[in-house]
Design a protein around this motif. Structure first.
Motif, PDB file in Angstrom:
ATOM      1  N   LEU A  69      41.686  33.100  39.192  1.00 43.10           N
ATOM      2  CA  LEU A  69      41.908  32.748  40.537  1.00 43.10           C
ATOM      3  C   LEU A  69      40.559  32.335  41.106  1.00 43.10           C
ATOM      4  O   LEU A  69      40.656  31.441  42.041  1.00 43.10           O
ATOM      5  CB  LEU A  69      43.141  33.420  41.298  1.00 43.10           C
TER       6      LEU A  69
ATOM      7  N   GLN B 134      42.657  27.431  46.003  1.00 40.37           N
ATOM      8  CA  GLN B 134      42.962  29.062  46.437  1.00 40.37           C
ATOM      9  C   GLN B 134      43.982  29.115  47.423  1.00 40.37           C
ATOM     10  O   GLN B 134      44.842  29.837  47.562  1.00 40.37           O
ATOM     11  CB  GLN B 134      41.782  29.620  46.565  1.00 40.37           C
TER      12      GLN B 134
ATOM     13  N   PHE C  87      47.504  28.423  46.553  1.00 39.03           N
ATOM     14  CA  PHE C  87      48.225  29.484  45.879  1.00 39.03           C
ATOM     15  C   PHE C  87      48.434  30.495  46.921  1.00 39.03           C
ATOM     16  O   PHE C  87      49.607  30.957  46.548  1.00 39.03           O
ATOM     17  CB  PHE C  87      47.009  30.284  44.952  1.00 39.03           C
TER      18      PHE C  87
ATOM     19  N   HIS D   9      52.203  31.962  47.157  1.00 36.26           N
ATOM     20  CA  HIS D   9      52.371  33.491  46.874  1.00 36.26           C
ATOM     21  C   HIS D   9      52.714  34.110  48.095  1.00 36.26           C
ATOM     22  O   HIS D   9      53.473  35.354  47.856  1.00 36.26           O
ATOM     23  CB  HIS D   9      51.140  34.037  46.475  1.00 36.26           C
TER      24      HIS D   9
END
Length: 394
Positions: free
Chosen positions: A226, A234, A237, A241
């Motif tokens: 990552l 990033q 993500f 998340h």
């Protein structure tokens, strides 16, 4: 002794080393890949031997003028109720000397810039050692020769790989962290706030002395690579998340999108079999990063720079100086790197039950009766070295 020394990296270790080399009559040059000093970053603390080095540099008062005045850290739940508090008290869980990484880097730069050559916007691309020096090739600047080269450019140093790739080993904790600055709101006060969400996710908000709030996301996950993604990927993500994390996470995610200092990393350690080869040495994170989990990164950078410069002043032969530097510092680094693989898992439980157990344990540990006992296990070994006093040091 007159030596011409190239230092790669202008964060903490590099300018600190340049300070001491100049003090001892050597000629340091600092090359930094960034176009200017990078003044972003989160809060770091000065404790133990690192604080002593700052005092020996005559920078103690200047550091105290730049502290964040953070009152301590509070563990909060999804309704922002305080579950445990650790106040700023000496060298405890939170120190009384907390300042921004960029503030410390800027202070070191301002105190050295008039005496030392800084080359910004360039980097080392090749190193060739000869009998009496090191021929250095730069990405944009002309080739130059130096007596010695010191790598001080961080955990992910590309320059280190030119010299130490075959004896370098990284240790991963499976932990990722993203750092960035967001606007301050009414819910932000002088306390840092630590929030755990299920799924081994942490959100941390810390006050600074610039009217903003320093935010971070830390999480454990099995995905690899990552940190190799580009920033937009990033950030996406992190949005996915943390979408259901609760608390003030939506505000933090929105602030992340507009932040100008977003930084994402995989947390790990650097282990080098040896810290020098010939006329080239490593200092700070480039040589022995202990990870942010250790609480020792700043101390290792400052103490490493101090000892390396002092040994170069003390020894005529650079090989003797490098050997002595490593002999003095290696036990200190070994202590700092004793970070349990379980530590981030304990701090970021997977389930709501685990989070309740963590906050209950933290509340017990924060009581006056228990704080002395728990500090023996939670405080980093920042004083686990007897600092040499060099003949020409103050």
């Amino acid at each position: 002794m007159s030596r011409n020394v190239l230092i790669s990296g202008a964060s903490i270790a590099g300018p600190a080393l340049a300070f001491w080399l100049h003090r001892y009559g050597m000629t340091p040059t600092v090359v930094e890949r960034a176009a200017e000093m990078r003044l972003g970053g989160q809060t770091v603390d000065l404790r133990g031997a690192g604080r002593t080095v700052i005092e020996r540099m005559g920078l103690g008062d200047a550091v105290r003028e730049r502290i964040t005045h953070e009152a301590g850290v509070r563990f909060v739940d999804g309704r922002n109720r305080v579950r445990a508090s650790f106040g700023s008290d000496g060298d405890g869980f939170v120190t009384e000397l907390e300042l921004l990484r960029g503030e410390l880097a800027d202070l070191l730069y301002q105190r050295t810039r008039d005496d030392i050559e800084y080359v910004f916007g360039d980097e080392i691309t090749d190193l060739t050692e000869t009998g009496d020096g090191v021929d250095v090739t730069f990405r944009t600047g002309p080739d130059r020769r130096f007596d010695l080269v010191v790598l001080a450019d961080g955990f992910r140093s590309r320059t280190r790989d030119l010299v130490f790739a075959d004896i370098a080993r990284t240790r991963s904790f499976g932990l990722y962290t993203a750092y960035f600055t967001i606007p301050r709101t009414e819910s932000d006060d002088g306390w840092a706030r630590w929030y755990n969400a299920p799924g081994r996710r942490v959100v941390l908000l810390r006050p600074d002395n610039q009217g903003t709030t320093r935010a971070s996301f830390s999480f454990l996950i099995g995905h690899k690579g990552l940190d190799q993604l580009r920033s937009p990927s990033q950030k996406q993500f992190l949005r996915d998340h943390y979408t259901d994390a609760g608390w003030e996470t939506p505000r933090v995610l929105d602030g992340m999108d507009s932040s100008s200092d977003f930084y994402f990393e995989s947390v790990g350690q650097m282990h080098l079999k040896h810290w020098s080869r010939g006329r080239i040495a490593a200092v700070g994170d480039a040589g022995y990063c202990a990870s942010p989990l250790s609480g020792m990164g700043t101390s290792l950078a400052l103490v490493g720079a101090y000892v390396l410069a002092g040994e170069l002043d003390r020894h005529t032969d650079h090989r003797d100086a490098f050997r002595s530097y490593e002999a003095i510092l290696r036990p200190y680094v070994t202590q700092a790197q004793k970070v349990s693989w379980f530590a981030p898992r304990l701090a970021a439980p997977k389930t709501r039950t685990g989070i309740r157990l963590l906050t209950t344990a933290a509340a017990l540990a924060s009581t006056p009766q228990a704080s002395r006992l728990t500090s023996r296990f939670t405080n980093p070994p920042a004083d686990a070295i007897t600092l040499p006093t060099y003949p020409t040091s103050p």
